[in-house]
Scaffold this motif. Structure first.
Motif, mmCIF file in Angstrom:
data_model
loop_
_atom_site.group_PDB
_atom_site.id
_atom_site.type_symbol
_atom_site.label_atom_id
_atom_site.label_comp_id
_atom_site.label_asym_id
_atom_site.label_seq_id
_atom_site.Cartn_x
_atom_site.Cartn_y
_atom_site.Cartn_z
ATOM 1 N N GLU A 13 0.830 -1.209 0.000
ATOM 2 C CA GLU A 13 0.000 0.000 0.000
ATOM 3 C C GLU A 13 0.864 1.260 0.000
ATOM 4 O OE1 GLU A 13 -3.939 -1.701 2.380
ATOM 5 O OE2 GLU A 13 -2.288 -0.787 3.497
ATOM 6 N N GLU A 14 1.870 1.270 0.845
ATOM 7 C CA GLU A 14 2.738 2.455 0.949
ATOM 8 C C GLU A 14 3.555 2.653 -0.324
ATOM 9 O OE1 GLU A 14 5.029 1.710 4.436
ATOM 10 O OE2 GLU A 14 3.316 1.985 5.804
ATOM 11 N N ALA A 15 4.079 1.567 -0.874
ATOM 12 C CA ALA A 15 4.916 1.675 -2.068
ATOM 13 C C ALA A 15 4.109 2.119 -3.278
ATOM 14 C CB ALA A 15 5.593 0.333 -2.352
ATOM 15 N N PHE A 16 2.916 1.538 -3.454
ATOM 16 C CA PHE A 16 2.133 1.885 -4.638
ATOM 17 C C PHE A 16 1.558 3.295 -4.525
ATOM 18 C CE2 PHE A 16 -1.559 1.888 -7.483
ATOM 19 C CZ PHE A 16 -0.924 1.523 -8.657
ATOM 20 N N ALA A 17 1.116 3.695 -3.339
ATOM 21 C CA ALA A 17 0.634 5.068 -3.145
ATOM 22 C C ALA A 17 1.746 6.057 -3.458
ATOM 23 C CB ALA A 17 0.124 5.251 -1.724
ATOM 24 N N SER A 18 2.948 5.767 -2.988
ATOM 25 C CA SER A 18 4.090 6.642 -3.258
ATOM 26 C C SER A 18 4.374 6.706 -4.753
ATOM 27 C CB SER A 18 5.323 6.129 -2.507
ATOM 28 O OG SER A 18 6.463 6.900 -2.817
ATOM 29 N N TYR A 19 4.272 5.574 -5.444
ATOM 30 C CA TYR A 19 4.489 5.546 -6.894
ATOM 31 C C TYR A 19 3.485 6.444 -7.614
ATOM 32 C CZ TYR A 19 4.955 3.741 -11.646
ATOM 33 O OH TYR A 19 5.145 3.643 -12.998
ATOM 34 N N CYS A 20 2.263 6.477 -7.120
ATOM 35 C CA CYS A 20 1.216 7.304 -7.735
ATOM 36 C C CYS A 20 1.318 8.777 -7.329
ATOM 37 C CB CYS A 20 -0.165 6.782 -7.353
ATOM 38 S SG CYS A 20 -0.545 5.147 -8.000
ATOM 39 N N GLY A 21 2.133 9.073 -6.317
ATOM 40 C CA GLY A 21 2.277 10.442 -5.873
ATOM 41 C C GLY A 21 1.198 10.876 -4.902
ATOM 42 N N VAL A 22 0.625 9.936 -4.150
ATOM 43 C CA VAL A 22 -0.389 10.261 -3.146
ATOM 44 C C VAL A 22 0.028 9.683 -1.793
ATOM 45 C CG1 VAL A 22 -2.229 10.361 -4.859
ATOM 46 C CG2 VAL A 22 -1.791 8.214 -3.673
ATOM 47 N N LYS A 23 -0.737 10.034 -0.758
ATOM 48 C CA LYS A 23 -0.352 9.675 0.614
ATOM 49 C C LYS A 23 -0.775 8.270 1.019
ATOM 50 C CE LYS A 23 -0.649 14.432 2.368
ATOM 51 N NZ LYS A 23 -1.392 15.338 3.283
ATOM 52 N N TYR A 24 -1.944 7.848 0.560
ATOM 53 C CA TYR A 24 -2.535 6.637 1.139
ATOM 54 C C TYR A 24 -2.939 5.625 0.070
ATOM 55 C CZ TYR A 24 -3.208 10.029 4.927
ATOM 56 O OH TYR A 24 -3.028 11.004 5.877
ATOM 57 N N GLY A 25 -2.784 4.354 0.411
ATOM 58 C CA GLY A 25 -3.270 3.272 -0.429
ATOM 59 C C GLY A 25 -3.999 2.242 0.414
ATOM 60 N N VAL A 26 -5.024 1.637 -0.146
ATOM 61 C CA VAL A 26 -5.785 0.582 0.532
ATOM 62 C C VAL A 26 -5.899 -0.593 -0.433
ATOM 63 C CG1 VAL A 26 -7.941 -0.068 1.661
ATOM 64 C CG2 VAL A 26 -7.085 2.280 1.870
ATOM 65 N N ALA A 27 -5.213 -1.678 -0.129
ATOM 66 C CA ALA A 27 -5.201 -2.852 -1.005
ATOM 67 C C ALA A 27 -6.495 -3.650 -0.832
ATOM 68 C CB ALA A 27 -3.998 -3.730 -0.690
ATOM 69 N N VAL A 28 -7.050 -4.099 -1.950
ATOM 70 C CA VAL A 28 -8.295 -4.879 -1.940
ATOM 71 C C VAL A 28 -8.155 -6.069 -2.891
ATOM 72 C CG1 VAL A 28 -9.795 -2.965 -1.272
ATOM 73 C CG2 VAL A 28 -9.299 -3.340 -3.691
ATOM 74 N N CYS A 29 -9.221 -6.880 -2.954
ATOM 75 C CA CYS A 29 -9.097 -8.166 -3.653
ATOM 76 C C CYS A 29 -9.281 -8.076 -5.163
ATOM 77 C CB CYS A 29 -10.052 -9.190 -3.058
ATOM 78 S SG CYS A 29 -11.744 -8.621 -2.865
ATOM 79 N N ASN A 30 -9.825 -6.989 -5.712
ATOM 80 C CA ASN A 30 -9.862 -6.793 -7.163
ATOM 81 C C ASN A 30 -10.205 -5.345 -7.502
ATOM 82 O OD1 ASN A 30 -12.894 -6.601 -7.632
ATOM 83 N ND2 ASN A 30 -12.786 -8.665 -6.754
ATOM 84 N N GLY A 31 -10.112 -5.009 -8.777
ATOM 85 C CA GLY A 31 -10.316 -3.636 -9.201
ATOM 86 C C GLY A 31 -11.754 -3.179 -9.146
ATOM 87 N N THR A 32 -12.704 -4.103 -9.331
ATOM 88 C CA THR A 32 -14.118 -3.737 -9.287
ATOM 89 C C THR A 32 -14.510 -3.282 -7.888
ATOM 90 O OG1 THR A 32 -14.561 -5.405 -10.980
ATOM 91 C CG2 THR A 32 -16.455 -4.510 -9.804
#
Length: 347
Positions: A13-32
């Motif tokens: 969550e932290e790595a991908f949010a940082s890659y996108c240039g935002v503060k927070y990420g919440v990982a879930v089971c699919n894109g829908t």
């Protein structure tokens, strides 16, 4: 730690949010469910309307339906294949609560104009960036323009966990709501108790999938370069073949080319889309059809969506287009072979 309690979930969550240039990420089971969770965090529900493109994967519409809100469709732009920003405002009513721009095939939408419209009409923006990991508009990555954004990590995406998704945001309140709702509405910052104040969802990502996602994020720019380079070969080798039309890049945008879609002009090419698909299949080349317009989906008609009106660009794309092989690991000689088959069939 196989379950969602493992440490790789937070790391991803932290790595991908940082890659996108935002503060927070919440990982879930699919894109829908990432789109659904984003909508839930914004409080969108029954009686609300959400503007979406008519040319998109139906998951965008389904997620809106899950909340009880109604998706409202806008036709595609003929060059970028994205939502036609000049037609958004005519679909806004006093029930409109949000716009979901979808970055089709990795081509970023005109987020400058969409942000202007949203601010003017006091609407939320939820980016559906399922196909656009690392794409950019005006030097900023997709996922960083909206109140909240969603990504998919399905097996065919530029970054993958097999199955998986992510919600990203700069807003701490939305972040906490997503963490809360995705885990059955257990308290986020308190001991687990089995008394639930709200209806929640089981949208957790496992630690195993998150570990894969973290490794993929570390290679994100490499995968992005591979897709872009593959698309360049297709365009270079088919640019002089009459009747083959490619998606045009969004001005001021960086297209990451999740899929290499082509549109066939049967008069100029001399064959229909279906004839070319069959010829490619005979020569060992697999293809996929493009999305069917939202206004032609029986499921959405049954749900109560307004499916009247014309969406000519979306219908043109669906009728005449398909995907060529687009995996990151394609070799240049494989792409050249595909292009050769397409050129020779034209002759």
């Amino acid at each position: 730690w196989i379950s969602s309690s493992g440490s790789y979930v937070n790391k991803f969550e932290e790595a991908f949010a940082s890659y996108c240039g935002v503060k927070y990420g919440v990982a879930v089971c699919n894109g829908t469910v990432a789109i659904h969770l984003a909508l839930a965090a914004l409080g969108i529900g029954k009686g609300d309307e959400v503007i979406i493109p008519s040319f998109t994967m139906i998951a965008t519409a389904f997620a809106v339906c899950y909340t009880g809100a109604v998706p409202v469709f806008v036709d595609a732009d003929k060059e970028t294949f994205n939502i036609d920003v000049t037609k958004i405002e005519e679909k806004i009513t006093n029930r409109t609560k949000a716009i979901i721009p979808v970055h089709i095939f990795g081509n970023p939408c005109n987020m400058g104009k969409i942000c202007e419209i949203a601010e003017k009409h006091n609407l939320y923006i939820i980016e559906d960036a399922a196909e656009a990991h690392g794409a950019e508009f005006d030097g900023k990555k997709t996922g960083s323009f909206s109140d909240i954004a969603s990504f998919s990590f399905f097996a065919n995406k530029n970054l993958t966990t097999g199955e998986g998704g992510m919600v990203v945001t700069d807003n701490e309140e939305y972040y906490k709501k997503c963490k809360y709702y995705k885990n059955m509405c257990f308290p986020v910052d308190a001991p687990r108790v089995y008394s639930h104040e709200n209806i929640g969802f089981n949208y957790r990502m496992s630690n195993l999938h998150a570990a894969i996602g973290l490794a993929q994020t570390e290679k994100a720019d490499a995968y992005r370069t591979m897709r872009i380079n593959n698309s360049k070969i297709y365009i270079e080798q088919l640019s002089d073949c009459p009747g083959i039309i490619f998606q045009k890049d969004q001005p001021n945008g960086l297209n990451v080319h999740w899929m290499n879609a082509i549109i066939i002009d049967p008069i100029k090419y001399g064959h229909t889309k279906d004839e070319l698909i069959e010829h490619l299949k005979i020569n060992g080349i697999d293809t996929r059809l493009l999305f069917v317009s939202m206004h032609r989906q029986e499921s959405l008609k049954k749900f109560g969506c307004d499916c009247s009106g014309d969406y000519p660009v979306t219908d043109w794309l669906s009728k005449n287009g398909f995907y060529l092989p687009s995996a990151s690991g394609l070799k240049a000689e494989q792409i050249s072979y595909i292009c050769e088959i397409i050129r020779k069939f034209k002759k």
